[in-house]
Motif scaffolding. Sequence first.
Motif, short mmCIF file in Angstrom:
data_model
loop_
_atom_site.label_atom_id
_atom_site.label_comp_id
_atom_site.label_asym_id
_atom_site.label_seq_id
_atom_site.Cartn_x
_atom_site.Cartn_y
_atom_site.Cartn_z
N GLY A 36 19.20 -56.90 -36.27
CA GLY A 36 20.61 -56.63 -34.94
C GLY A 36 20.12 -56.19 -33.87
N TYR A 37 20.87 -56.09 -32.78
CA TYR A 37 20.59 -55.47 -31.42
C TYR A 37 21.47 -54.71 -31.13
N LEU A 38 22.49 -54.27 -31.79
CA LEU A 38 23.58 -53.27 -31.46
C LEU A 38 23.38 -51.97 -32.42
N ASP A 39 23.27 -50.89 -32.07
CA ASP A 39 23.46 -49.71 -32.76
C ASP A 39 24.69 -49.63 -33.35
N ILE A 40 24.65 -49.03 -34.59
CA ILE A 40 25.94 -48.85 -35.32
C ILE A 40 26.16 -47.15 -35.53
N LYS A 41 27.36 -46.84 -34.85
CA LYS A 41 27.72 -45.55 -34.94
C LYS A 41 27.20 -44.78 -36.39
N ASP A 42 26.59 -43.69 -36.43
CA ASP A 42 26.34 -43.00 -37.70
C ASP A 42 25.38 -43.66 -38.79
N SER A 43 24.62 -44.54 -38.19
CA SER A 43 23.78 -45.47 -39.03
C SER A 43 22.48 -45.71 -38.20
N HIS A 44 21.46 -45.90 -39.27
CA HIS A 44 20.14 -46.38 -38.79
C HIS A 44 20.00 -47.75 -38.64
N GLU A 45 21.07 -48.54 -38.98
CA GLU A 45 20.95 -49.97 -39.11
C GLU A 45 21.51 -50.67 -37.72
N GLN A 46 21.15 -51.92 -37.25
CA GLN A 46 21.71 -52.51 -36.26
C GLN A 46 22.55 -53.72 -36.60
N TYR A 47 23.09 -54.16 -35.74
CA TYR A 47 24.24 -55.50 -36.12
C TYR A 47 23.83 -56.45 -35.08
N GLY A 48 24.10 -57.64 -35.60
CA GLY A 48 23.91 -58.79 -34.85
C GLY A 48 22.73 -59.54 -35.21
#
Length: 827
Positions: A222-234
Amino acid sequence: MLNNASILGFNKNKIYLATLLGILSAPAFANETVNDPTESAPAENKGLEVIQVSAQKRVESIQDVPITISAFGEADIEKMGIQNANDLGLITPGLETNNATATQTTFNIRGITTNDMGIGLDAAVAVYIDGVYVGRRGTSNLNFNDVERVEVLKGPQGTLFGRNAAAGAIHIITKAPTDDDEGAIRFTIGSHNKRKVEVSANTQIDEEWSFRGSFNSNHRGGYLDIKDSHEQYGNQRDWSARAALLWNAAADLDVIFRADWNDTNQQARPAITLNTGFGNGDPFAPIEFDFEGKETREAGGISAEVNYYKDGLTFTSITAYRQFTRYNAMEDDGSAFERAYFESLLDEDQSQFSQEFRVSSEQGDFKWTAGTTFFYEDIDQDVVANFNTLSFDSLAAVQLGLDPRMVPNMPVGQGVAGAYMTLGPAQAQQAIALEIQRRMMSGMSFDDAQSSVGMELVGANINKLFGQHEERFYHAATTASIAAYFDGTYAVTEKMDVTLGLRYTYDDKNFKLFSEPQNSYIVPYQGADGNVVGEVPLAVAFQPEDAQQEESWDKWTPRFVVDYKWTDTFMTFISYAEGFKSGGFNGVGIAPPVKEETVVNTEVGIKSSWLDNRIRFNISAYDYQYKNLQQLELFGAPIPTYNLRNVDAEGEGFDIETIVQITPDLILTANYGKTIAEYTKWDFFEGETLSDSRVGEPISGMPENQGNLRLDYYFEGLNGQFNAHVSYAFTGDRTQGVEGPTLAIMPFEPGTVTGLNADNHIEGYSLVNARVSWQSDNHPIYAALFISNALDEKYLLQTGGQAMALGSPIATPGLPRMFGIEFGMEF
C-alpha cells in the motif's frame, strides 16, 4: 460557438484556419533534400523510428495513415514504464484515464466517455486486443504482458472498428510467435515493497509451428498510511499469462492461436471522506475506514486468427471467446464514523463470443477492406448496498439541508423520524407524519415532536437499528450484434487519395432487473385508517423492481477522407466520420431505454517529417456534434441513485505531437491537447427545473489542457549503452462528482481541500517521471533505475460518490513518489 472558446481565444474557425494555412504553405516549407532522387534509402530509415500501425486494418506507417493516432512501440512501453492502458492518459493528448481501480475503468477521448458502472450501457471507447473487442469496464484495463505496440485512435472509428467506438479506440497488439529461439526474464524491486517478475520465451517447434509464451507476476504494498496502524492501504496483487501458437500451414495460409489469463486480487480504490465532522477531511491524511475494500478479477480468452492469401487478396477470420468475473467491495463513505457507514458490493460475470470475416486488397491504386462481424454477450451483475441504520441520522441532516458536520453532535436517532418520513411505503410515511401532527396539536413544537417520535422509533426498532441494512439489485443482459462494412482508398493521383467507408450495425439487447426489500421496520402508530401500521418493508437505495426489457438499434456510419501528399514526407488530410453506440437501460430502476449515441466529427490534419526524418510534426484540429450522450448521474431522494439521461454536447480542439532528434543521441518529444467540450441540450428528470440544466457547462471528467514533454539521451558507458529518460506531464483542472448531487451545505470549506480548487473542481497537476537504463555490449544483461512522481506531487484522481447522500463526499488521492530497480537478461 462555445463560451470558453471565445474567452481563451480559440474557436473552430481559427483552429481550422491555422491548420489550412499549414496545408497551403506545405510546398514552400517541405524539406527538398528528403525528396532528392539520389537518396539510396527512404527518409524513414534515417532518423526517428517510424511505427507501423494497423489502424485501417492493414499495416502502414503511422505517418501515412490519415487518422489522428498515437502509437507506442515496445521500446516506448519499456522506457516509460507503461504498465497498462491507464498509464497512456499522461502521454497521449486527447486521452484522459485517471482510474483508481483496475476493474472499474473509464477511458475518455476528447471529452467523450461512458461513466456507467452497470451493465445497461456499453463503453464509448472501444478496447481491442489483437483484433478482439474487450470493451467492458471490468476487463478493458489488463496489465500489459509481452506487448508489441499500442494504438490510440482518436475520434469516431465507426466504420472500421464499429460499435462502441464513437469516441475512439484503443488497440493493444501483442507479440506474435517467430521462427527464432529466444527468451527474457526481468525482475523489478522497488519502494512500497514492489516485486515484479516478467518471463517470455519464443521457440520454433518445427518448420510449420512456432510458440511464444509469457508470464507476469506483480505485487506492491500500500501507499496510504492507515490511522493507528503500521499497515498501509492500496496494494496491488495480480498475475497474468499469455500464449500464442503460430501454424504456417502452407505458403499461402497461416493460423495463430492465442490464449491469455489474468488474476487480480487486491484492495479496492481508496476512499477518504472530505467531511471534517466524520474524519480529518484531508485526502492526504492517514486513511480511516470501517470496511476494508477489495477487488478481484479472473479474466481470459482464446482466439484463432486465420489468414489466407490468394491472387492479391487476404482473407482473414478471427474467432474469439472471452470471459471474466469480477468482485468489487468498496468503502463508500471513506470514514470510520458509524453513523455514516456505507459500503457497496458489485459481483459481475460476463462471457462473449465474436466472429469477424474480412477480405482485403492492397494492390494497385485501389486498396480496400470488406468484412462482417458477429458479437454475442451474456452478462449479469449483482449490486449490494450496505449501510448502518444509524446512517439515517446523516441522511436526514442532508435531506433537511443541515450541515452534515453537525451529525456527530446530534442525539442518536434524532434524524430517524425525518428520514423514515421519506422511506418505505406511503402508509408508513403517512402514519409518522400524522403522529408528529398529533403531538404538535397537543402543544409540542415541531422539533420536539419529531425528536420524540424519532426516539420512539429507535426504541421500537432497537434490535434492527444497530445492525446493518442490506439491499440488493440484480441485473442480467444479453446483446447480439451484427455488422457489415467496407472501406476503400483510391489513389486519384500520385499524390491524392480518397477514402470512402461505410458500416451497418444492428444491436439487439435484452435486459432484466430485479430488486426486493431485504429489511423491514416497525411503525407503532395509527395510519389514516385508524389501524396501527406495524411492520413494513424498508427500501432506501433500491426500490422494488421486477422487469424484462428488450430493444434494438441500428445505424449506418460513413467515413470520408481526402489526403494529399505534397512530398514524400508531408501529408495533409481532411476527414468526415460518424460514430454510433447503441442505446441501453437504466440499471437501478424501470425506465424507458436511453437513445443511441451518435457523433459527427470533422477533422483536418498535417503529418510531416523534416530534415531527413530528424523532426516529426503532426497536428490535427477537430469539431464534433454529439447527440444523445448517455449520462449517468446520482439523482433522487432520500438516497440518490444512479440514473440515466440523454444529453447533447459539442466539442472542438486540436492535438499536436512532435519529435525532434536534436543530435544522434538526444531526442525530444512533446505533445499538447486542447479540448473544449460542453453540453448543448439537457433532458430533465422528473422534479428538475431549468436551474438544474448544465447547458453551456464543460463536460465532466475531461481537462481542457493536457501536455507531455519527454527527453531521451543515449550514451555509452560501463561497456554498454545507457538511455536516460525524463518525462513531464501536465493535466489541467477538470470537473467531477463533488458538485453533484447538490448538498445544501458542503461539509468542508471550499478552497481548503488539497487537490480541489475554490470551485470544487479537481485541480490540475504535473508529474515528473525518470528512468535510466543500461544494456551490456558484451553480455545479454539489462538494468534500470526508475522513479515516478519524482517531485511527490499531491493530486486527486476522483471525488464525489454515492455517500454524498450522507454528507460524506469522498476523494481518492493519486500515487505518491515511487522508485525502484529493474534487472534481467535475454537468452
